[in-house]
Design a protein around this motif. Structure first.
Motif, PDB file in Angstrom:
ATOM      1  N   GLU A 124      64.982  48.004   2.739  1.00  0.00           N
ATOM      2  CA  GLU A 124      64.636  49.318   2.196  1.00  0.00           C
ATOM      3  C   GLU A 124      64.368  49.312   0.696  1.00  0.00           C
ATOM      4  OE1 GLU A 124      67.615  48.832   3.768  1.00  0.00           O
ATOM      5  OE2 GLU A 124      67.148  49.611   5.757  1.00  0.00           O
ATOM      6  N   GLY A 125      64.918  48.317  -0.035  1.00  0.00           N
ATOM      7  CA  GLY A 125      64.762  48.304  -1.482  1.00  0.00           C
ATOM      8  C   GLY A 125      65.646  47.247  -2.126  1.00  0.00           C
ATOM      9  N   VAL A 126      66.348  47.651  -3.187  1.00  0.00           N
ATOM     10  CA  VAL A 126      67.222  46.745  -3.927  1.00  0.00           C
ATOM     11  C   VAL A 126      68.623  47.336  -3.934  1.00  0.00           C
ATOM     12  CG1 VAL A 126      67.692  45.685  -6.168  1.00  0.00           C
ATOM     13  CG2 VAL A 126      65.337  45.930  -5.384  1.00  0.00           C
ATOM     14  N   LEU A 127      69.599  46.537  -3.474  1.00  0.00           N
ATOM     15  CA  LEU A 127      70.997  46.956  -3.467  1.00  0.00           C
ATOM     16  C   LEU A 127      71.651  46.434  -4.740  1.00  0.00           C
ATOM     17  CD1 LEU A 127      73.448  48.215  -2.018  1.00  0.00           C
ATOM     18  CD2 LEU A 127      73.846  45.966  -0.991  1.00  0.00           C
ATOM     19  N   VAL A 128      72.192  47.363  -5.528  1.00  0.00           N
ATOM     20  CA  VAL A 128      72.867  47.013  -6.775  1.00  0.00           C
ATOM     21  C   VAL A 128      74.365  47.190  -6.559  1.00  0.00           C
ATOM     22  CG1 VAL A 128      73.156  47.581  -9.217  1.00  0.00           C
ATOM     23  CG2 VAL A 128      70.905  47.762  -8.153  1.00  0.00           C
ATOM     24  N   THR A 129      75.137  46.136  -6.781  1.00  0.00           N
ATOM     25  CA  THR A 129      76.598  46.202  -6.715  1.00  0.00           C
ATOM     26  C   THR A 129      77.148  45.516  -7.951  1.00  0.00           C
ATOM     27  OG1 THR A 129      76.707  44.156  -5.444  1.00  0.00           O
ATOM     28  CG2 THR A 129      76.746  46.202  -4.193  1.00  0.00           C
ATOM     29  N   GLU A 137      61.202  56.015   3.166  1.00  0.00           N
ATOM     30  CA  GLU A 137      61.843  57.311   3.366  1.00  0.00           C
ATOM     31  C   GLU A 137      61.372  58.357   2.355  1.00  0.00           C
ATOM     32  OE1 GLU A 137      66.061  57.181   3.982  1.00  0.00           O
ATOM     33  OE2 GLU A 137      65.965  55.107   4.668  1.00  0.00           O
ATOM     34  N   PRO A 138      60.107  58.746   2.423  1.00  0.00           N
ATOM     35  CA  PRO A 138      59.555  59.692   1.437  1.00  0.00           C
ATOM     36  C   PRO A 138      60.171  61.087   1.513  1.00  0.00           C
ATOM     37  CG  PRO A 138      57.977  59.279   3.198  1.00  0.00           C
ATOM     38  CD  PRO A 138      59.128  58.342   3.415  1.00  0.00           C
ATOM     39  N   ASP A 139      60.788  61.466   2.642  1.00  0.00           N
ATOM     40  CA  ASP A 139      61.376  62.801   2.754  1.00  0.00           C
ATOM     41  C   ASP A 139      62.759  62.902   2.113  1.00  0.00           C
ATOM     42  OD1 ASP A 139      62.256  61.031   4.692  1.00  0.00           O
ATOM     43  OD2 ASP A 139      62.763  62.618   6.118  1.00  0.00           O
ATOM     44  N   ASP A 140      63.364  61.797   1.722  1.00  0.00           N
ATOM     45  CA  ASP A 140      64.679  61.806   1.087  1.00  0.00           C
ATOM     46  C   ASP A 140      64.495  61.919  -0.422  1.00  0.00           C
ATOM     47  OD1 ASP A 140      67.303  61.614   0.381  1.00  0.00           O
ATOM     48  OD2 ASP A 140      67.640  59.633   1.249  1.00  0.00           O
ATOM     49  N   GLU A 141      64.568  63.165  -0.932  1.00  0.00           N
ATOM     50  CA  GLU A 141      64.306  63.413  -2.350  1.00  0.00           C
ATOM     51  C   GLU A 141      65.475  63.021  -3.252  1.00  0.00           C
ATOM     52  OE1 GLU A 141      63.089  67.426  -2.806  1.00  0.00           O
ATOM     53  OE2 GLU A 141      61.467  67.241  -1.345  1.00  0.00           O
ATOM     54  N   GLU A 142      66.686  62.938  -2.714  1.00  0.00           N
ATOM     55  CA  GLU A 142      67.853  62.629  -3.534  1.00  0.00           C
ATOM     56  C   GLU A 142      68.122  61.138  -3.668  1.00  0.00           C
ATOM     57  OE1 GLU A 142      71.293  64.800  -2.362  1.00  0.00           O
ATOM     58  OE2 GLU A 142      70.236  66.695  -2.308  1.00  0.00           O
ATOM     59  N   ALA A 143      67.394  60.323  -2.952  1.00  0.00           N
ATOM     60  CA  ALA A 143      67.624  58.883  -2.985  1.00  0.00           C
ATOM     61  C   ALA A 143      67.170  58.303  -4.319  1.00  0.00           C
ATOM     62  CB  ALA A 143      66.880  58.208  -1.841  1.00  0.00           C
ATOM     63  N   SER A 144      67.887  57.293  -4.776  1.00  0.00           N
ATOM     64  CA  SER A 144      67.483  56.559  -5.974  1.00  0.00           C
ATOM     65  C   SER A 144      66.300  55.677  -5.616  1.00  0.00           C
ATOM     66  CB  SER A 144      68.640  55.691  -6.471  1.00  0.00           C
ATOM     67  OG  SER A 144      69.743  56.498  -6.810  1.00  0.00           O
ATOM     68  N   ARG A 145      65.325  55.606  -6.512  1.00  0.00           N
ATOM     69  CA  ARG A 145      64.105  54.862  -6.217  1.00  0.00           C
ATOM     70  C   ARG A 145      63.772  53.902  -7.350  1.00  0.00           C
ATOM     71  NH1 ARG A 145      62.118  56.524  -1.661  1.00  0.00           N
ATOM     72  NH2 ARG A 145      62.409  58.660  -1.020  1.00  0.00           N
ATOM     73  N   LEU A 146      63.119  52.833  -6.971  1.00  0.00           N
ATOM     74  CA  LEU A 146      62.577  51.904  -7.953  1.00  0.00           C
ATOM     75  C   LEU A 146      61.342  52.530  -8.584  1.00  0.00           C
ATOM     76  CD1 LEU A 146      62.795  48.566  -5.955  1.00  0.00           C
ATOM     77  CD2 LEU A 146      64.077  49.138  -8.002  1.00  0.00           C
ATOM     78  N   ASP A 147      61.149  52.273  -9.869  1.00  0.00           N
ATOM     79  CA  ASP A 147      59.949  52.708 -10.562  1.00  0.00           C
ATOM     80  C   ASP A 147      59.202  51.449 -10.962  1.00  0.00           C
ATOM     81  OD1 ASP A 147      57.996  54.112 -11.878  1.00  0.00           O
ATOM     82  OD2 ASP A 147      59.240  54.587 -13.616  1.00  0.00           O
ATOM     83  N   GLU A 191      74.756  51.039  -5.366  1.00  0.00           N
ATOM     84  CA  GLU A 191      73.673  51.982  -5.098  1.00  0.00           C
ATOM     85  C   GLU A 191      72.501  51.231  -4.489  1.00  0.00           C
ATOM     86  OE1 GLU A 191      71.931  55.867  -5.288  1.00  0.00           O
ATOM     87  OE2 GLU A 191      73.962  55.249  -5.744  1.00  0.00           O
ATOM     88  N   LEU A 192      71.833  51.873  -3.554  1.00  0.00           N
ATOM     89  CA  LEU A 192      70.612  51.328  -2.961  1.00  0.00           C
ATOM     90  C   LEU A 192      69.436  52.045  -3.605  1.00  0.00           C
ATOM     91  CD1 LEU A 192      69.090  49.616  -0.894  1.00  0.00           C
ATOM     92  CD2 LEU A 192      69.387  51.501   0.731  1.00  0.00           C
ATOM     93  N   TYR A 193      68.570  51.269  -4.256  1.00  0.00           N
ATOM     94  CA  TYR A 193      67.356  51.802  -4.861  1.00  0.00           C
ATOM     95  C   TYR A 193      66.209  51.523  -3.902  1.00  0.00           C
ATOM     96  CZ  TYR A 193      69.897  52.506  -9.179  1.00  0.00           C
ATOM     97  OH  TYR A 193      70.793  52.949 -10.115  1.00  0.00           O
ATOM     98  N   LEU A 194      65.642  52.598  -3.335  1.00  0.00           N
ATOM     99  CA  LEU A 194      64.590  52.470  -2.328  1.00  0.00           C
ATOM    100  C   LEU A 194      63.247  52.139  -2.961  1.00  0.00           C
ATOM    101  CD1 LEU A 194      65.409  55.593  -0.129  1.00  0.00           C
ATOM    102  CD2 LEU A 194      66.056  53.222   0.301  1.00  0.00           C
ATOM    103  N   TYR A 195      62.445  51.407  -2.205  1.00  0.00           N
ATOM    104  CA  TYR A 195      61.063  51.196  -2.608  1.00  0.00           C
ATOM    105  C   TYR A 195      60.359  52.555  -2.560  1.00  0.00           C
ATOM    106  CZ  TYR A 195      61.885  46.202  -1.963  1.00  0.00           C
ATOM    107  OH  TYR A 195      62.373  44.923  -2.060  1.00  0.00           O
ATOM    108  N   PRO A 196      59.329  52.766  -3.395  1.00  0.00           N
ATOM    109  CA  PRO A 196      58.676  54.082  -3.442  1.00  0.00           C
ATOM    110  C   PRO A 196      58.130  54.559  -2.107  1.00  0.00           C
ATOM    111  CG  PRO A 196      57.983  52.741  -5.301  1.00  0.00           C
ATOM    112  CD  PRO A 196      58.800  51.859  -4.402  1.00  0.00           C
ATOM    113  N   ASP A 197      57.706  53.658  -1.218  1.00  0.00           N
ATOM    114  CA  ASP A 197      57.101  54.060   0.049  1.00  0.00           C
ATOM    115  C   ASP A 197      58.113  54.225   1.182  1.00  0.00           C
ATOM    116  OD1 ASP A 197      57.658  51.368   0.051  1.00  0.00           O
ATOM    117  OD2 ASP A 197      55.930  50.828   1.279  1.00  0.00           O
TER     118      ASP A 197
END
Length: 160
Positions: A38-43, A79-89, A71-77
Motif C-alpha cells: 500500500e505504501g511505506v510503513l514508518v516505525t 485508497e483514494p476515498d480515505d481522506e484521513e490517511a497519511s500519503r506520500l508526496d 504510520e503507514l504512508y499510502l501511495y497517492p493512487d
C-alpha cells in the motif's frame, strides 16, 4: 528496508499550555522505513525534550521522553476515498503530524515536578514543598466569627 537516524528541530505547537516540546529543540529520530504493497510503513522512536510547569506548585520542569512512532504512508493512487490517511508526496513523507499526535497523546494530563508535590498554599501562595509545616493558625468559620470573643465568663458578667 531503510534505516534513518537523524536529529531534527522540533516544530511549533507540540504540546499544551502547561507542558510541551520547545520549538527548535532537538528531536532524535531513529526510524525504519519499509516498502509494503500500500505504501511505506514508518516505525521507530523519537526522543524529545519536554519543558513546562508543575500543575501544583508552578515550578519549571523538564524531562526527556521517548515515544514510539508507527504510520503507514499510502501511495497517492491507493485508497483514494480515505481522506484521513497519511500519503506520500512523491518520494517525501511528512512526519510532523505523526510526531505531534504521538507526543501530545503521551503527555501527562497533570504534569508534576514530583509525585508527592504539595503545591501552593491556597491562602497566601507559599510553596508547601519548601515549607511543609506552613500554617496560618486555626481557621474560624466566617459565619461564627462574630462569636469568637464570647465566653462563659462574659455570660456570667452579663447576668450579674
Amino acid at each position: 528496508m531503510k534505516t534513518i537516524q537523524r536529529i531534527a528541530e522540533a516544530p511549533d505547537g507540540i504540546g499544551t499550555d502547561v507542558i510541551g516540546v520547545p520549538p527548535g529543540s532537538p528531536v532524535d529520530l531513529d526510524l525504519r522505513l519499509e516498502s509494503v504493497v500500500e505504501g511505506v510503513l514508518v516505525t521507530g522512536t523519537a526522543e524529545v525534550t519536554l519543558a513546562g510547569q508543575c500543575a501544583r506548585c508552578l515550578t519549571p520542569i523538564a524531562s526527556n521522553e521517548e515515544v514510539d512512532l508507527q504510520e503507514l504512508y499510502l501511495y497517492p493512487d491507493k485508497e483514494p476515498d480515505d481522506e484521513e490517511a497519511s500519503r506520500l508526496d512523491g518520494e517525501l513523507l511528512d512526519l510532523e503530524p505523526l510526531l505531534r499526535d504521538t507526543v501530545v497523546l503521551d503527555l501527562p494530563y497533570t504534569p508534576l515536578c514530583r509525585p508527592d508535590c504539595a503545591g501552593l498554599c491556597p491562602d497566601c501562595g507559599a510553596d508547601l514543598n519548601a515549607d511543609p509545616d506552613h500554617s496560618h493558625g486555626e481557621k474560624i468559620d466566617p459565619r461564627w466569627a462574630d462569636l469568637t470573643g464570647w465566653t462563659a465568663a462574659d455570660e456570667e458578667a452579663d447576668e450579674a
